[in-house]
Design an enzyme around this catalytic site. Structure first.
Site, short mmCIF file in Angstrom:
data_model
loop_
_atom_site.label_atom_id
_atom_site.label_comp_id
_atom_site.label_asym_id
_atom_site.label_seq_id
_atom_site.Cartn_x
_atom_site.Cartn_y
_atom_site.Cartn_z
N LYS A 118 0.85 -1.19 0.00
CA LYS A 118 0.00 0.00 0.00
C LYS A 118 0.88 1.22 0.00
O LYS A 118 2.02 1.19 0.50
CB LYS A 118 -0.88 0.02 1.25
CG LYS A 118 -2.13 0.86 1.08
CD LYS A 118 -3.20 0.12 0.32
CE LYS A 118 -4.43 0.96 0.11
NZ LYS A 118 -5.52 0.13 -0.47
P1 NAD Z 1 -13.33 7.60 -3.55
O1 NAD Z 1 -12.38 8.70 -3.26
O2 NAD Z 1 -13.72 7.31 -4.96
O3 NAD Z 1 -14.70 7.83 -2.74
C1 NAD Z 1 -14.73 8.03 -1.36
C2 NAD Z 1 -16.15 8.53 -1.03
O4 NAD Z 1 -16.30 8.60 0.38
C3 NAD Z 1 -16.45 9.93 -1.55
O5 NAD Z 1 -17.82 10.00 -1.91
C4 NAD Z 1 -16.20 10.82 -0.33
O6 NAD Z 1 -16.92 12.05 -0.40
C5 NAD Z 1 -16.72 9.92 0.75
N1 NAD Z 1 -16.19 10.16 2.08
C6 NAD Z 1 -14.91 10.36 2.44
N2 NAD Z 1 -14.84 10.52 3.77
C7 NAD Z 1 -16.09 10.39 4.23
C8 NAD Z 1 -16.68 10.43 5.50
N3 NAD Z 1 -15.92 10.64 6.59
N4 NAD Z 1 -18.02 10.25 5.61
C9 NAD Z 1 -18.79 10.02 4.52
N5 NAD Z 1 -18.29 9.96 3.29
C10 NAD Z 1 -16.97 10.16 3.16
O7 NAD Z 1 -12.70 6.32 -2.84
P2 NAD Z 1 -13.02 4.79 -3.14
O8 NAD Z 1 -12.05 4.29 -4.15
O9 NAD Z 1 -14.49 4.64 -3.36
O10 NAD Z 1 -12.59 4.12 -1.76
C11 NAD Z 1 -13.48 4.08 -0.64
C12 NAD Z 1 -12.99 3.02 0.31
O11 NAD Z 1 -12.96 1.75 -0.37
C13 NAD Z 1 -11.58 3.20 0.88
O12 NAD Z 1 -11.54 2.66 2.18
C14 NAD Z 1 -10.72 2.35 -0.05
O13 NAD Z 1 -9.51 1.94 0.58
C15 NAD Z 1 -11.66 1.18 -0.27
N6 NAD Z 1 -11.40 0.37 -1.46
C16 NAD Z 1 -11.39 0.92 -2.70
C17 NAD Z 1 -11.18 0.10 -3.81
C18 NAD Z 1 -11.23 0.63 -5.22
O14 NAD Z 1 -11.13 -0.18 -6.15
N7 NAD Z 1 -11.42 1.92 -5.42
C19 NAD Z 1 -10.94 -1.27 -3.64
C20 NAD Z 1 -10.96 -1.80 -2.35
C21 NAD Z 1 -11.21 -0.97 -1.27
#
Ligand code: NAD
Length: 432
Positions: A118
């Protein structure tokens, strides 16, 4: 409360909110069930390698600003390190360590031949121009280049990084290697070695595991009200796919607040509104409540299924007893603290843990890496059907392990994952 008791309570909360300690708690519980030998336990618990880099970046106003970044490789026994890069002000080494370990267990749960890594850079992308972000990304890539590569460590997008970020990393790496090396990152745009279905893959995996968990709870999608925290890649696309599958999505949030309509949201319309205004606020067909620091009332709404898909430490000892959902599918990494996890288990809530629920992303990242190395690209139908097969199979394996040991799905997932990595370790032995 006496000062001593208050200090003790705040130390306990600090520990509860430390993602590495949360990961270690899940790991230790599973290692106890596996009766894992002390030496192997120590090897598998700690990251193999941690790199900290300080990155001078030319800002648009002519100043040079130094940003700190990390890349942690937790374990590479089963294959190259794999894991996202996040850009956020809260990034810290403990968080990156925890996320890298979760990647090791996640890749193992879905049995793809990768280890865990990571990365992160402490920055606030909302305050940076596209040019500044490009210079930061390229400088970070050069700084960690010695440990990157298709056979060493393959990053992907995470919070606040996207296809464009991956294109810059791929280009920087390729320019330094003097050859185009698409397989050095995944989550790239389609025309430079990306995979069909990658963008939706994590959300699709969330939906597939939700379908499986619903069967355990005796629910059907059409009877299921869903609250989704986060409206980004995982939450937004997961909500869209669940909406198409017949689920009633009643609430979505972004970092500024949440919208709620008990009758169900028109998710495509919500996402169109979000796309054009960059906020959920102002969407007319739902109530809106702004975020209050330290509180997450959205998670306590009436629903059958809760999908935390934003960030870590959202379900904690402070709110776990007020969650109404019968099923929780963890779209984000580490959304539930170790203490909260015990509370939810005690309440009989079915929790599909992050290392299984959001593994759709890394599974299609694996497909992308395979396609880049073959130079032969698959149709979206093939990608989606292979993803479904792996997610359903993995869910079944986790459920069977949980039943065999009489534990939660979370502990079952850790047991399955750790056992696979430990068995490779035993076979390979210690190299000099
Ligand atoms: P992203 O940046 O596309 O979206 C994050 C979303 O969460 C946004 O809508 C943001 O406004 C919102 N957000 C952030 N902080 C917040 C809070 N405190 N309360 C409410 N909403 C909040 O990110 P993502 O890629 O969707 O990732 C989200 C989570 O999923 C992370 O934990 C990431 O590690 C995990 N994840 C992502 C992927 C991927 O393929 N993108 C894969 C596995 C895990």
């Amino acid at each position: 409360m006496s000062t001593g008791t208050a200090a003790h309570a705040s130390k306990a909360l600090q520990d509860e909110f430390n993602p590495f300690l949360s990961m270690a708690k899940g790991f230790d519980t599973a290692a106890d069930h596996l009766k894992l030998d002390g030496g192997i336990r120590d090897v598998l618990r700690m990251p193999n390698r941690e790199l900290t880099v300080n990155l001078p970046v030319l800002m648009d106003d002519g100043r040079v600003k130094v940003f700190t970044g990390y890349r942690v490789q937790h374990n590479t026994l089963r294959g190259p390190a794999k894991g996202g890069i996040r850009f956020a002000p809260e990034v810290n080494l403990d968080e990156v360590r925890a996320l890298s370990a979760w990647m090791t267990w996640k890749c193992s749960v879905v049995n793809v031949p990768f280890g865990g890594g990571k990365g992160g850079v402490i920055c606030d992308p909302r305050e940076m121009s596209k040019n500044e972000l490009e210079r930061l990304t390229r400088r970070y890539t050069v700084a960690i280049m010695d440990i990157l590569g298709p056979d060493r460590d393959v990053p992907a997008p995470d919070m606040n990084t996207n296809e464009q970020t991956m294109a810059w990393i791929m280009d920087t790496y390729s320019m330094h290697m003097r050859r185009t090396t698409t397989a050095v990152v995944t989550g790239k745009p389609l025309n430079i070695g990306g995979s069909k279905g990658r963008k939706e893959a994590t959300g699709r995996g969330v939906m597939i595991t939700a379908n499986e968990a619903l069967k355990m709870a005796g629910l059907r999608p059409e009877d299921t009200r869903v609250v989704v925290q986060g409206a980004g890649n995982v939450g937004g696309l997961g909500a869209l796919l669940m909406h198409r599958e017949g689920y009633r999505v009643v609430s979505l949030s972004d970092m500024y607040g949440f919208i709620h309509n008990p009758q169900g949201l028109d998710v495509p319309a919500v996402l169109a509104h979000l796309g054009s205004t960059k906020r959920l606020e102002g969407y007319r067909e739902a109530d809106y409540q702004a975020t209050t620091p330290g509180k997450v009332p959205q998670l306590e709404l009436d629903c059958e299924l809760l999908v935390p898909a934003a960030t870590e430490n959202q379900i904690t000892s402070l709110n776990a007893d007020r969650i109404k959902a019968r099923v929780i599918v963890e779209g984000a990494n580490g959304p539930t603290t170790g203490v909260a996890s015990d509370i939810l288990d005690g309440r009989g809530i079915i929790v599909v843990p992050d290392i299984l629920a959001n593994a759709g992303g890394v599974t299609v990242s694996y497909f992308e890496w395979v396609q880049d190395r073959m130079g032969y690209f698959w149709t979206e139908e093939i990608v989606n059907s292979r993803l479904e097969q792996i997610m359903v199979q993995s869910f079944g394996a986790v459920r069977a392990t949980a039943e065999q040991y009489g534990v939660s799905l979370r502990t079952g997932a850790y047991i399955l994952a750790i056992d696979r990595v430990a068995s490779v370790y035993k076979m390979r032995g210690l190299s000099a």
